[in-house]
Enzyme design. Structure first.
Site, short mmCIF file in Angstrom:
data_model
loop_
_atom_site.label_atom_id
_atom_site.label_comp_id
_atom_site.label_asym_id
_atom_site.label_seq_id
_atom_site.Cartn_x
_atom_site.Cartn_y
_atom_site.Cartn_z
N ASP A 33 15.55 -29.27 29.72
CA ASP A 33 14.30 -28.65 30.17
C ASP A 33 13.27 -28.67 29.05
OD1 ASP A 33 15.73 -28.12 32.36
OD2 ASP A 33 15.62 -25.94 32.23
N PHE A 34 13.76 -28.45 27.83
CA PHE A 34 12.86 -28.38 26.69
C PHE A 34 12.13 -29.72 26.52
CE2 PHE A 34 12.17 -28.89 22.05
CZ PHE A 34 11.26 -27.87 21.88
N ASP A 37 9.67 -30.11 29.40
CA ASP A 37 8.45 -29.31 29.19
C ASP A 37 7.53 -29.99 28.18
OD1 ASP A 37 9.43 -27.47 30.93
OD2 ASP A 37 9.96 -25.97 29.43
N SER A 79 5.78 -19.27 38.98
CA SER A 79 6.73 -19.67 37.97
C SER A 79 6.37 -18.91 36.70
CB SER A 79 6.62 -21.17 37.81
OG SER A 79 7.59 -21.60 36.91
N LEU A 80 7.04 -19.19 35.60
CA LEU A 80 6.74 -18.48 34.37
C LEU A 80 6.31 -19.45 33.29
CD1 LEU A 80 9.78 -16.04 34.13
CD2 LEU A 80 7.42 -15.42 34.61
N LYS A 112 17.28 -14.60 31.49
CA LYS A 112 16.74 -15.57 32.44
C LYS A 112 17.93 -16.34 33.00
CE LYS A 112 13.37 -19.37 32.50
NZ LYS A 112 13.86 -19.86 33.75
N LYS A 285 8.65 -8.85 31.16
CA LYS A 285 7.67 -8.54 32.21
C LYS A 285 7.06 -7.16 31.96
CE LYS A 285 11.29 -9.73 34.97
NZ LYS A 285 12.08 -9.95 36.19
N LYS A 309 12.41 -19.07 25.83
CA LYS A 309 13.54 -19.99 25.95
C LYS A 309 14.35 -19.98 24.66
CE LYS A 309 12.77 -22.45 29.87
NZ LYS A 309 13.29 -23.70 30.35
S1 IVH Z 1 10.72 -12.92 36.97
C1 IVH Z 1 6.29 -14.24 38.58
N1 IVH Z 1 13.11 -12.63 36.01
O1 IVH Z 1 12.85 -18.35 36.05
C2 IVH Z 1 7.61 -14.79 38.28
N2 IVH Z 1 12.45 -14.78 36.75
O2 IVH Z 1 11.06 -20.33 34.84
C3 IVH Z 1 8.57 -13.68 38.07
N3 IVH Z 1 14.21 -16.48 36.57
O3 IVH Z 1 10.52 -18.53 38.65
C4 IVH Z 1 9.88 -14.21 37.73
N4 IVH Z 1 15.75 -15.15 35.75
O4 IVH Z 1 13.12 -18.47 39.19
C5 IVH Z 1 12.22 -13.49 36.54
N5 IVH Z 1 15.23 -12.21 35.17
C6 IVH Z 1 14.34 -13.06 35.70
C7 IVH Z 1 14.64 -14.41 35.92
C8 IVH Z 1 13.66 -15.25 36.45
C9 IVH Z 1 15.47 -16.37 36.13
C10 IVH Z 1 13.60 -17.71 37.05
C11 IVH Z 1 12.68 -17.56 38.22
C12 IVH Z 1 11.35 -18.00 37.68
C13 IVH Z 1 11.77 -19.00 36.67
C14 IVH Z 1 10.68 -19.34 35.71
#
Ligand code: IVH
Length: 677
Positions: A33-34, A37, A79-80, A112, A285, A309
């Site tokens: 992924d790195f 990206d 996405s993030l 994550k 978050k 990451k």
């Molecule tokens: S919060 C607004 N929390 O990682 C997006 N995402 O690379 C809020 N993911 O789209 C996402 N673990 O599919 C959140 N603890 C976690 C997560 C998580 C995995 C995924 C998710 C996101 C993606 C982004």
């Protein structure tokens, strides 16, 4: 000499699309992924600098696939943005403080989870559907397979009228290893990593196979919610999720300020290798939903959350030799033989190099020092060469030269394709035969490795079907074969001749045709004869001409049989040798037609059913079992190929779709009548 910006952009776009397809559609990534990206960032930078050469959006990350009904997300699934070091992360914090003003920001920090994002919709507290992210606005309806996850509560007490719960579906490492152990025993290629296997499983069109693979879920986010005022903080929402019975992660509590959040990230980094699921980072978050709203979002990412990451585990080692691994179908995979190094808790001595093109692209040479990486993948990858450490006498790797030295007479269909042996080697013949006789094929008792080796070495078997014609006198030539064992073998062979059609299909060893596909093919074609003589248009329907390339675009006709599989079938039976195999099967008296299964019911056998809503007395699984026992098939989504939709109370979009398409609709009583009371 460096390429022009235009050429660089074009090359990058092609490269990114190729890696995206490998990841998203084939579930078999070639780079981390790195690295991916980095390519995307590089392209964004170039397109910003040279907007006149910029192309249309590449649609990276869209997971929608053929064969699924789609559904809209009420709130977008974003996405993030990724951060990779402390400075990056602190810059995220600084931006937030600037945007929101003042102090006192609270953060939630979570692992994550590396899986597939899913949105679970609850209406009036009832679970109604599960949808993948898709393009963020609209995704694939995967309710059928997601419903197999037991941890998801079906009804919520005191829930808001409408609630979208966001979470990640993943596969536990232990389950991943269990499935790979099975694959290895069956001589099938191993799954690359749990993330891709989870993604593939969620999208399986066949419930039977999906049920064999255990998926898990962790929930972490709030999508649409009516009334909107139901929750004030993420923490409050997560507590409620936990009360309702959703699996969540609360290893770490609410953190006050960026410093505390950073400490929590490091805490997770220390803990991550002991977690039962694959994780590649932390997610940070903002806790208060009001703060989230004020911070806002871009079209892709929220400003109020970020991923950090973790660096994947990497090591440097010397690549001593490139060896060639020959698969059952004759495909040749180059393998790096490494000086053993410790990496992420295990010793690594080999790594796949994928194919000749990959070696050329990375200019990997024997004697080179290479960087290897394990990032979620169980099989390590060679990232690239440490050029500064290249020995003066290292020569570019001559793939074809090496094949010749090894006496491997191979050819390939195109630059990106794998080399394949023109004629089978001893080893291939043995493995083909073992596959042919294995439990998942003709299930011939007593025909394992040792016996297969002797049959091939005594020239009694060349093609696997030859085993069916070995005479008692010839069996006696094998070590340890006396009257009794010869009798047993002959009985075993007789039994093998009576088995189901799908076993004979699977036994042929058609590339890309595993057990599940063999079953789908048997159900669809009903005889080996029909399969052997299948025409392209019976597998693929022409959809349109691609306006950019001028090439025709096809879609597959049979559920579970994709384009790659279709090509593979056509090419397999275009080989006269393979047609001879089928002839030999016929001569040997092997069953080559789909017999009505025991318990099969006319009117149900061979028909495709879709279940929706709650039936008065039958549970989903019960209904499915009854249909399958009667020879029918249960699918997750409604299409033209659906024969019946069985609708219960609160049936949703599937019922509407069935009405639109004019598919027959049954209630439970109707189903019972069809099943014979
Ligand atoms: S919060 C607004 N929390 O990682 C997006 N995402 O690379 C809020 N993911 O789209 C996402 N673990 O599919 C959140 N603890 C976690 C997560 C998580 C995995 C995924 C998710 C996101 C993606 C982004």
């Amino acid at each position: 000499m460096s390429a022009s910006p235009r050429d660089q952009i074009l090359r990058l776009r092609a490269e990114i699309l190729r890696y995206e397809e490998l990841y998203r559609k084939k579930h078999a990534p070639e780079i981390s992924d790195f690295e991916f990206d980095k390519l995307v960032d590089q392209l964004a930078d170039l397109e910003r600098e040279f907007p006149m050469f910029a192309g249309p959006d590449l649609g990276i990350g869209d997971d929608k696939s053929e064969g699924f009904q789609q559904a809209d997300h009420k709130a977008p699934m974003l996405s993030l943005d990724n951060t990779y070091d402390e400075a990056d992360f602190r810059a995220f914090g600084d931006r937030l403080y600037k945007a929101l003003g003042g102090t006192g920001l609270e953060f939630i920090v979570e692992p994550k989870v590396d899986g597939v994002a899913v949105s679970l919709t609850f209406e009036q507290g009832k679970f109604v559907r599960a949808v993948t992210r898709g393009n963020g606005a609209r995704g694939d309806d995967v309710t059928a397979n997601v419903s197999l996850i037991r941890e998801i509560p079906r009804t919520l007490k005191g829930a808001p009228d409408l609630l979208e719960v966001r979470g990640e579906i993943y596969m536990e490492l232990a389950e991943f290893q269990r499935l790979n152990t099975e694959r290895e025993a069956a001589g099938e290629p191993l799954y690359a990593n749990p993330r891709n296997l989870a993604a593939g499983t969620v999208k399986l069109l066949d419930g039977e196979e999906a049920r064999r693979r255990r998926l898990s879920i962790v929930c972490y986010g709030l999508g649409a919610c009516e009334p909107a005022s139901a929750f004030a903080t993420l923490k409050e929402f997560k507590t409620k999720l936990k009360d309702w019975g959703f699996p969540i992660r609360d290893d770490i509590d609410v953190q006050q300020g960026v410093d505390a959040a950073w400490k929590a990230i490091q805490q997770l980094d220390a803990l991550r290798r002991d977690l039962p699921f694959p994780t590649d980072g932390a997610v940070v978050k903002v806790n208060r939903l009001e703060d989230q709203r004020r911070a806002g979002t871009t079209s892709k990412f929220p400003h109020w959350a970020v991923a950090f990451k973790f660096p994947p585990d990497q090591a440097e080692t010397i690549l001593r030799k490139i060896s060639m691994q020959v698969g059952r179908t004759g495909a040749i995979t180059p393998v790096a033989e490494l000086d053993p190094v410790l990496l992420a808790g295990s010793t690594v001595a080999r790594a796949t190099l994928h194919n000749a093109a990959e070696i050329a692209r990375k200019d990997i040479r024997e004697g080179d020092t290479v960087r290897i990486q394990k990032a979620g993948e169980i099989i390590p990858q060679v990232l690239g060469v440490v050029l500064a450490k290249r020995p003066a006498d290292a020569r570019p790797f001559d793939f074809e030269g090496r094949l010749k030295e090894l006496g491997l007479d191979a050819t390939r269909d195109g630059e990106e394709a794998a080399y394949k042996l023109r004629a089978p080697s001893r080893d291939m013949k043995i493995r083909r035969l073992v596959h042919f006789a294995s439990k998942q094929c003709l299930d011939i008792d007593g025909l394992g490795d040792a016996v297969a080796e002797q049959l091939v070495d005594l020239a009694l078997v060349d093609a696997p079907v030859d085993a069916l014609a070995v005479t008692p006198a010839q069996w006696r030539m094998l070590e340890g074969f006396k009257d009794k064992s010869v009798d047993n073998m002959m009985t075993g062979l007789e039994q093998a001749k009576q088995r189901e059609l799908w076993r004979a299909i699977h036994a042929l060893g058609i590339p890309n045709v595993g057990m599940q596909t063999a079953k789908d093919l048997a159900r669809h074609f009903k005889s080996m004869d029909a399969l052997e003589n299948v025409k392209r248009e019976q597998l693929l329907t022409f959809i349109r001409i691609n306006r950019n390339t001028g090439e025709p675009v096809y879609e597959s006709v049979i559920s579970g049989v994709g384009i790659e599989v279709s090509e593979s079938i056509l090419s397999f039976f275009s080989d006269p040798n393979h047609r001879d195999w089928v002839k030999a099967m016929r001569t040997a008296g092997l069953n080559l037609i789909e017999a009505a299964a025991a318990g099969s019911v006319a009117g149900v056998a061979g028909k495709t059913f879709v279940l929706t809503g709650t039936l008065p007395t039958l549970g989903r699984d019960e209904a499915r079992d009854l249909i399958e026992k009667a020879g029918g098939k249960v699918s997750g989504s409604v299409s033209k190929k659906t024969d019946y939709v069985v609708a219960g109370e609160e049936a949703g979009s599937k019922l509407t779709k069935a009405q639109e398409l004019g598919v027959a609709i049954l209630d439970e009583a109707g189903l019972r009548t069809l099943l014979g009371g």
